[in-house]
Write an enzyme that holds these catalytic residues in place. Structure first.
Site, PDB file in Angstrom:
ATOM      1  N   LYS A 261     -70.288  74.825  12.647  1.00  0.00           N
ATOM      2  CA  LYS A 261     -69.439  75.173  11.500  1.00  0.00           C
ATOM      3  C   LYS A 261     -68.830  76.553  11.721  1.00  0.00           C
ATOM      4  CE  LYS A 261     -69.282  75.953   6.601  1.00  0.00           C
ATOM      5  NZ  LYS A 261     -69.963  76.099   5.337  1.00  0.00           N
TER       6      LYS A 261
ATOM      7  N   GLU B 224     -77.005  79.925  20.157  1.00  0.00           N
ATOM      8  CA  GLU B 224     -77.545  78.816  20.956  1.00  0.00           C
ATOM      9  C   GLU B 224     -76.412  77.892  21.387  1.00  0.00           C
ATOM     10  OE1 GLU B 224     -78.718  79.807  18.000  1.00  0.00           O
ATOM     11  OE2 GLU B 224     -80.871  79.441  17.782  1.00  0.00           O
TER      12      GLU B 224
ATOM     13  N   GLY C 227     -73.409  73.650   6.078  1.00  0.00           N
ATOM     14  CA  GLY C 227     -73.718  73.162   7.430  1.00  0.00           C
ATOM     15  C   GLY C 227     -74.695  71.992   7.420  1.00  0.00           C
ATOM     16  N   ARG C 228     -75.736  72.075   6.562  1.00  0.00           N
ATOM     17  CA  ARG C 228     -76.752  71.022   6.592  1.00  0.00           C
ATOM     18  C   ARG C 228     -76.312  69.755   5.858  1.00  0.00           C
ATOM     19  NH1 ARG C 228     -78.080  75.462   4.257  1.00  0.00           N
ATOM     20  NH2 ARG C 228     -78.471  75.663   2.016  1.00  0.00           N
TER      21      ARG C 228
ATOM     22  N   GLU D  75     -84.211  74.713   3.765  1.00  0.00           N
ATOM     23  CA  GLU D  75     -83.123  75.688   3.892  1.00  0.00           C
ATOM     24  C   GLU D  75     -82.355  75.781   2.566  1.00  0.00           C
ATOM     25  OE1 GLU D  75     -81.095  76.624   7.806  1.00  0.00           O
ATOM     26  OE2 GLU D  75     -79.427  75.712   6.764  1.00  0.00           O
TER      27      GLU D  75
ATOM     28  N   HIS E 220    -102.875  58.193  11.938  1.00  0.00           N
ATOM     29  CA  HIS E 220    -103.835  58.581  12.975  1.00  0.00           C
ATOM     30  C   HIS E 220    -103.716  60.061  13.309  1.00  0.00           C
ATOM     31  CE1 HIS E 220    -104.750  54.315  13.524  1.00  0.00           C
ATOM     32  NE2 HIS E 220    -103.475  54.161  13.243  1.00  0.00           N
TER      33      HIS E 220
ATOM     34  N   LYS F 113     -82.041  86.758  13.055  1.00  0.00           N
ATOM     35  CA  LYS F 113     -80.930  86.665  14.016  1.00  0.00           C
ATOM     36  C   LYS F 113     -80.443  88.062  14.391  1.00  0.00           C
ATOM     37  CE  LYS F 113     -78.782  82.412  12.251  1.00  0.00           C
ATOM     38  NZ  LYS F 113     -77.610  81.885  11.560  1.00  0.00           N
TER      39      LYS F 113
END
Ligand code: F6P
Length: 496
Positions: free
Chosen positions: A172, A178, A233-234, A319, A349, A461
């Protein structure tokens, strides 16, 4: 008034778009629901829902609307932002996506570079739909490159064929470290394998709300698919961020994905609170929070296809609502519990021991799919066992079991929801994701939290920059870099 079990049972069944919610094991009786709906009304939830869909600036800290619903508004009914209808722009991107789906030939590999919201949604959809019996897939290898750790990059570059690879950079902001670093590495890999500048430019695509930055990176303008500031963004998988879905399974399936979400939006927007699935799910969590002061909840899809769903939901919920102050900056009593989960029956399990006998009450959303996820001869028998496990866990958690031996005693009263999807396909996947997005928004409104910003992710960040500089220059920490003694010592440890 004595409770009427039959009436309470009826009160616990809700549905929307053929998705059924059974909240019987929440332990909420008719009076409890009544009080929860009054609480929702007092929190002005109905007004919030209207404002959300009307494009009001519900993201108050950034003074923006949160209009992911416009991205699945297939009817193109006008949606106004600052007096301008945004639907023509949205539809134009759909046309371009469709044209792209029809134009790709001979592509063996797609490297989708993005992180967080620019990764989870498309990754979940690609994984989930791959399991749909009979779905038509182009069979391209879809590689999702998110982590800055080169293990991911290495794994992908070993498999992809450079001459027939396409690269989609999804960000975005187009400033996420990254993503831009991984994109540079992939472009270098293409060059190292003899691809010319013009071939690279042909292979490179971007999906972003920052078109100038994508152009500056070197992506051809015709290969940039925009989305907009009014989408968090999410919440962006519904934009061209969902391009891999369209490319792999066809534009028709992408449209079905949007259609399922749109139908769920219409339900959220217009159903009365008492029948509104996202609202009821939000209220059931609120009830358990107030009753048990719960600190976490689990989501367990009894479907391998939905193994990525809890990871997607972690970002969506935590978030959005992992905050300790409300819209006015005042401390809140409750906000988002920790979300975790994975597919059943595997999860049984792993951490189900704690769910049954741990000291904390952890509410659960079980998700079951009526139809098996393959056409194998064993499919029906296996599916019956899968579903029976799902039902058994919910009952055991709710009712518990008393014995003389405390070690073998199950306390019970561990609440859960059961969601039943008729089947898993693009439509129901879209509806499921929108159900949870709307539930997250409803919870934010009930807690009076802004669900659409994420200021908490910035500090780390910023600090990473001087730390990286110190790691690079042999551990020397600049006096005004804001690095404390503990971290300075750790930098030296790593450099030694
Ligand atoms: O982790 C913070 C965040 O800003 C998320 O909200 C977002 O999904 C992710 O980073 C990626 O951001 P972008 O799409 O701008 O690269």
């Amino acid at each position: 008034m004595p409770s009427n079990p039959a009436a309470d049972r009826l009160k616990s069944l809700f549905s929307a778009q053929d998705i059924v919610l059974d909240s019987a094991y929440q332990g909420i009786d008719a009076a409890g629901w009544k009080s929860l709906f009054s609480q929702a009304k007092a929190s002005k939830l109905e007004q919030f829902i209207a404002d959300l869909f009307a494009g009001k600036p519900v993201n108050n800290s950034e003074n923006r609307p949160a209009l992911h619903s416009a991205l699945r508004n297939l009817d193109k009914t006008p949606v106004l932002v600052n007096g301008k209808d945004i639907m023509p722009e949205v539809a134009q991107v759909w046309h371009r996506m469709e044209a792209l789906c029809n134009s790709w030939v001979g592509v063996t590999d797609v490297i989708h570079i993005g992180i967080g919201g620019s990764d989870f949604g498309p990754r979940l959809a690609i994984e989930a739909l791959a399991h749909v019996p009979g779905i038509e897939s182009r069979g391209m290898r879809m590689h999702f490159l998110a982590n800055i750790d080169t293990a991911d990059l290495n794994r992908i570059l070993q498999r992809a064929l450079p001459n027939s690879t396409r690269v989609i950079i999804v960000s975005k902001s187009f400033t996420t470290l990254e993503t831009t670093m991984n994109a540079k590495a992939v472009v270098k890999w293409l060059k190292d394998h003899g691809r010319t500048d013009s071939q690279i430019s042909h292979a490179l695509y971007a999906v972003t709300a920052n078109v100038p930055a994508a152009e500056a990176f070197g992506v051809n303008k015709d290969n940039i698919y925009p989305f907009w500031d009014w989408v968090g963004g999410r919440y962006s998988v519904w934009s061209a961020v969902g391009l891999p879905i369209a490319l792999q399974y066809g534009f028709e399936n992408f449209k079905q994905f949007l259609a399922g979400a749109q139908a769920m939006d219409q339900h959220f927007k217009s159903a009365p609170l008492e029948e509104n699935l996202p609202v009821i799910m939000a209220l059931s969590l609120l009830y358990q929070q107030e009753k048990y002061n719960i600190k976490s909840y689990a989501v367990i899809p009894y479907a391998d296809a939905l193994d990525w769903f809890p990871k997607w939901l972690q970002q969506l919920d935590m978030e959005s609502n992992g905050k300790s102050v409300d819209r006015d900056g005042k401390p809140v009593k409750f906000s988002c519990p920790v979300v975790f989960g994975s597919s059943g029956s595997n999860a049984q399990h792993s951490y189900f021991q704690l769910l049954h006998q741990g000291t904390e009450v952890i509410p659960i959303d079980f998700i079951a799919i009526r139809e098996p996820m393959s056409h194998l001869p064993e499919a029906k028998a296996h599916h019956r066992i899968l579903l029976s496990n799902c039902l058994a866990q919910a009952q055991a958690l709710a009712n518990g079991k008393k014995t003389d031996n405390p070690n073998n005693t199950y306390p019970g009263k561990r609440p859960s929801n059961l969601l039943i999807l008729p089947k898993l396909n693009a439509y129901y996947l879209g509806a499921l994701l929108a159900l949870y997005e709307n539930r997250t928004a409803a919870l934010g409104a009930l807690w009076n939290i802004n669900s659409f910003d994420q200021p908490g992710v910035e500090l780390g960040k910023v600090l990473a920059k001087p730390i990286e500089a110190a790691l690079k220059n042999g551990g020397t920490v600049l006096a005004d870099a804001g690095i404390d003694e503990v971290t300075a010592a750790r930098i030296n440890l790593l450099n030694s």
